[in-house]
Design a protein around this motif. Sequence first.
Motif, PDB file in Angstrom:
ATOM      1  N   ASP A 119     -19.221  -3.661 -13.187  1.00 50.21           N
ATOM      2  CA  ASP A 119     -20.082  -2.927 -14.120  1.00 50.21           C
ATOM      3  C   ASP A 119     -19.589  -3.055 -15.557  1.00 50.21           C
ATOM      4  OD1 ASP A 119     -21.911  -2.064 -12.190  1.00 50.21           O
ATOM      5  OD2 ASP A 119     -20.616  -0.386 -11.628  1.00 50.21           O
ATOM      6  N   VAL A 131     -20.361  -6.629 -16.849  1.00 52.52           N
ATOM      7  CA  VAL A 131     -21.767  -6.833 -17.221  1.00 52.52           C
ATOM      8  C   VAL A 131     -22.027  -6.208 -18.587  1.00 52.52           C
ATOM      9  CG1 VAL A 131     -24.153  -6.246 -16.648  1.00 52.52           C
ATOM     10  CG2 VAL A 131     -22.632  -7.062 -14.871  1.00 52.52           C
ATOM     11  N   ALA A 132     -21.513  -4.998 -18.816  1.00 50.24           N
ATOM     12  CA  ALA A 132     -21.705  -4.342 -20.110  1.00 50.24           C
ATOM     13  C   ALA A 132     -21.069  -5.163 -21.238  1.00 50.24           C
ATOM     14  CB  ALA A 132     -21.098  -2.939 -20.078  1.00 50.24           C
ATOM     15  N   LYS A 143     -23.207  -8.308 -21.916  1.00 50.90           N
ATOM     16  CA  LYS A 143     -24.429  -8.005 -22.677  1.00 50.90           C
ATOM     17  C   LYS A 143     -24.153  -7.895 -24.174  1.00 50.90           C
ATOM     18  CE  LYS A 143     -26.973  -5.305 -19.248  1.00 50.90           C
ATOM     19  NZ  LYS A 143     -27.475  -3.958 -18.964  1.00 50.90           N
ATOM     20  N   SER A 173     -30.948 -10.994 -21.825  1.00 49.49           N
ATOM     21  CA  SER A 173     -30.677  -9.846 -20.956  1.00 49.49           C
ATOM     22  C   SER A 173     -29.733 -10.269 -19.845  1.00 49.49           C
ATOM     23  CB  SER A 173     -31.963  -9.262 -20.369  1.00 49.49           C
ATOM     24  OG  SER A 173     -32.481 -10.113 -19.376  1.00 49.49           O
ATOM     25  N   GLU A 216     -28.394  -8.315 -16.121  1.00 49.24           N
ATOM     26  CA  GLU A 216     -28.414  -7.117 -15.289  1.00 49.24           C
ATOM     27  C   GLU A 216     -27.821  -7.419 -13.926  1.00 49.24           C
ATOM     28  OE1 GLU A 216     -32.674  -6.655 -13.261  1.00 49.24           O
ATOM     29  OE2 GLU A 216     -32.823  -6.793 -15.443  1.00 49.24           O
ATOM     30  N   ARG A 217     -27.162  -6.438 -13.403  1.00 48.59           N
ATOM     31  CA  ARG A 217     -26.557  -6.561 -12.083  1.00 48.59           C
ATOM     32  C   ARG A 217     -27.656  -6.496 -11.028  1.00 48.59           C
ATOM     33  NH1 ARG A 217     -21.282  -3.352  -9.750  1.00 48.59           N
ATOM     34  NH2 ARG A 217     -21.102  -4.687  -7.928  1.00 48.59           N
ATOM     35  N   VAL A 218     -27.569  -7.361 -10.044  1.00 48.37           N
ATOM     36  CA  VAL A 218     -28.539  -7.409  -8.956  1.00 48.37           C
ATOM     37  C   VAL A 218     -27.812  -6.980  -7.686  1.00 48.37           C
ATOM     38  CG1 VAL A 218     -30.062  -8.909  -7.624  1.00 48.37           C
ATOM     39  CG2 VAL A 218     -29.756  -9.307 -10.057  1.00 48.37           C
ATOM     40  N   MET A 232     -25.733 -11.339 -10.544  1.00 50.02           N
ATOM     41  CA  MET A 232     -26.287 -10.988 -11.843  1.00 50.02           C
ATOM     42  C   MET A 232     -27.473 -11.878 -12.173  1.00 50.02           C
ATOM     43  SD  MET A 232     -23.973 -10.440 -15.269  1.00 50.02           S
ATOM     44  CE  MET A 232     -23.312 -12.054 -15.288  1.00 50.02           C
TER      45      MET A 232
END
Length: 179
Positions: free
Chosen positions: A67, A70-71, A74, A95, A97-99, A127
Amino acid sequence: MAIVDSQGKLFGKVSILDVGAALIILAVLFGIFVFPATTGSSIAQVGASKPVEVTTLVKGLSVINPDAWVAEFKQQKKTKLIVRNQEYGEVDIKSAERVPELVIVPQPDGSAKGLPNPIENDYSLNMLIILGGTGKVSDGGVVLGNTPVKVGTVLELEGASYNFKASVIDIKVLNQAKS
């Protein structure tokens, strides 16, 4: 003295096979230097540069804190893109985003349904990343740099603290007004 003797030599000194081989080598060299092959795409095949969006999927990326990673990813806004070992340059990260990881669960009616994996791997990340850049549109699709990119092409993303591969799952050519 005969031009070709009984052993197949011209004027008794040079073999006919040696003369033939020398002529073939000269013809190949002539063809290489006088008619060199063209490489790359011709201007007639490749159109003007247009903005493109490439959607990629990363599966099973090993990171210590998915997490937070990913932040951080971004916030970077740009990444280097490598297509088939050819560096393309920097592209925008539109963009990321985590999947969730899905597992297939059989249902009582005999069908199957994809549900989030209840046993999470704390160090694995899937992701979805949308990249924005400029590409040329040809009859064969979108060309980034000198390399055609299609669904299924594996791209390499590189930054100061990462280098990983992502698979292309969608490509969109945008109108000039959106860029």
